[in-house]
Scaffold this motif. Structure first.
Motif, PDB file in Angstrom:
ATOM      1  N   ASN A 143       0.816  -1.211   0.000  1.00 16.89           N
ATOM      2  CA  ASN A 143       0.000   0.000   0.000  1.00 16.89           C
ATOM      3  C   ASN A 143       0.852   1.264   0.000  1.00 16.89           C
ATOM      4  OD1 ASN A 143      -2.348  -1.480   0.014  1.00 16.89           O
ATOM      5  ND2 ASN A 143      -2.702  -1.289   2.211  1.00 16.89           N
ATOM      6  N   LEU A 161       0.933   4.192  -2.763  1.00 17.84           N
ATOM      7  CA  LEU A 161       0.662   5.568  -2.344  1.00 17.84           C
ATOM      8  C   LEU A 161       1.775   6.495  -2.811  1.00 17.84           C
ATOM      9  CD1 LEU A 161      -1.079   7.557  -0.694  1.00 17.84           C
ATOM     10  CD2 LEU A 161       0.273   6.931   1.307  1.00 17.84           C
ATOM     11  N   GLN A 175       1.367   7.015  -6.552  1.00 17.94           N
ATOM     12  CA  GLN A 175       0.186   7.810  -6.875  1.00 17.94           C
ATOM     13  C   GLN A 175       0.337   9.260  -6.454  1.00 17.94           C
ATOM     14  OE1 GLN A 175      -3.850   6.032  -6.573  1.00 17.94           O
ATOM     15  NE2 GLN A 175      -4.188   7.553  -4.979  1.00 17.94           N
ATOM     16  N   LYS A 176       0.875   9.477  -5.254  1.00 15.85           N
ATOM     17  CA  LYS A 176       0.952  10.837  -4.720  1.00 15.85           C
ATOM     18  C   LYS A 176       2.056  11.663  -5.374  1.00 15.85           C
ATOM     19  CE  LYS A 176       0.701  13.299  -0.331  1.00 15.85           C
ATOM     20  NZ  LYS A 176       0.623  13.163   1.147  1.00 15.85           N
ATOM     21  N   ILE A 187      -6.364   3.258   0.137  1.00 16.17           N
ATOM     22  CA  ILE A 187      -5.204   4.139   0.260  1.00 16.17           C
ATOM     23  C   ILE A 187      -5.666   5.541   0.681  1.00 16.17           C
ATOM     24  CG2 ILE A 187      -3.290   5.222  -0.966  1.00 16.17           C
ATOM     25  CD1 ILE A 187      -3.192   2.854  -2.784  1.00 16.17           C
ATOM     26  N   HIS A 188      -5.214   5.966   1.854  1.00 11.02           N
ATOM     27  CA  HIS A 188      -5.574   7.292   2.352  1.00 11.02           C
ATOM     28  C   HIS A 188      -4.455   8.274   2.036  1.00 11.02           C
ATOM     29  CE1 HIS A 188      -9.002   5.733   4.635  1.00 11.02           C
ATOM     30  NE2 HIS A 188      -8.199   4.743   4.999  1.00 11.02           N
ATOM     31  N   LYS A 189      -4.826   9.452   1.704  1.00 12.29           N
ATOM     32  CA  LYS A 189      -3.840  10.498   1.480  1.00 12.29           C
ATOM     33  C   LYS A 189      -3.289  10.942   2.830  1.00 12.29           C
ATOM     34  CE  LYS A 189      -5.619  12.299  -2.838  1.00 12.29           C
ATOM     35  NZ  LYS A 189      -6.080  13.478  -3.552  1.00 12.29           N
ATOM     36  N   LYS A 190      -1.943  10.954   2.900  1.00 19.21           N
ATOM     37  CA  LYS A 190      -1.271  11.337   4.133  1.00 19.21           C
ATOM     38  C   LYS A 190      -0.517  12.642   3.925  1.00 19.21           C
ATOM     39  CE  LYS A 190      -0.680   6.533   5.561  1.00 19.21           C
ATOM     40  NZ  LYS A 190       0.270   5.495   5.999  1.00 19.21           N
TER      41      LYS A 190
END
Length: 240
Positions: free
Chosen positions: A188, A192, A195-196, A236-239
């Motif tokens: 994950n 992330l 993606q980010k 997946i959460h944005k951090k």
């Protein structure tokens, strides 16, 4: 106006640098991104891939390759240089097994490949390889991960990236505790990071994953295996 240090491989400039090596590193900086992450149990490497016809371009669509039963490699930079280094690595691993009856160790192939790359930074009539590599494998003390740059320098790493936005992604990974992650959390985190930092969506159709499996061997995940990973993936959460 070009001076001798711009075009000559063995001539240092006024700042003590070999400009041809710097130019090779610059080629890597503008190439595709590969991310790798080591945990206690495994190493995972990921790259976003372009959609190409594999029948016409069997090598071009791939970014991660199998070298031997226990070793995998990811390369970014100039396409032909990566291809040459992959072939060199496979040939070296095959010759080692033929001569000694066992698989070459990750440390051994990293050292030998780095020496080979470094020779091209000090020999007349050739140029440095415009490619950076990350090699992963399973050693006696567990999974391991190395990085080799165009100068032939190599280092053992835990969480890193090569290619476009390398420093940005490296900082992103280093802010997170990666040592005790399980396979799913590591998977994950890599997605992330892709993606980010690359500002694009990732899915099983546009990402390539290499992993050390439970049998201590390296594999590039098939489409069905990727489907399983994505189906088991937590959201997946944005951090920040």
């Amino acid at each position: 106006m070009l001076n001798n240090s711009d075009t000559s491989l063995t001539t240092f400039n006024s700042k003590g640098k070999l400009l041809q090596v710097d130019y090779a590193k610059r080629a890597v900086d503008f190439s595709h991104t590969i991310i790798a992450l080591k945990t206690k149990e495994t190493v995972i490497m990921a790259a976003k891939i372009e959609q190409v016809e594999k029948s016409k371009f069997p090598f071009f669509g791939s970014k991660i390759f199998i070298i031997s039963k226990t070793i995998g490699i990811g390369g970014t930079g100039m396409y032909q240089d990566i291809k040459m280094l992959i072939k060199k690595s496979r040939s070296h691993a095959k010759t080692f097994k033929h001569n000694f009856g066992e698989e070459i160790s990750l440390r051994q192939i990293v050292r030998d490949l780095a020496c080979y790359i470094q020779e091209f930074t000090q020999t007349g009539g050739v140029r440095p390889f415009g490619a950076s590599l990350m090699l992963m494998g399973f050693e006696k003390d567990g999974p391991d991960l190395y990085k080799i740059d165009p100068s032939g320098s190599y280092e053992k790493i835990r969480a890193n990236a090569i290619g476009k936005k390398e420093n940005q992604i490296k900082n992103f990974l280093h802010k997170r505790k990666t040592k005790n992650l399980n396979n799913i959390d590591a998977f994950n985190l890599i997605l992330l990071a892709l993606q980010k930092n690359l500002e694009s969506n990732v899915s099983r159709s546009n990402v390539q994953i290499g992993i050390i499996n439970n049998n201590c061997s390296f594999q590039v995940l098939s489409s069905n295996a990727l489907k399983t990973f994505f189906s088991n993936q937590s959201k997946i959460h944005k951090k920040k």
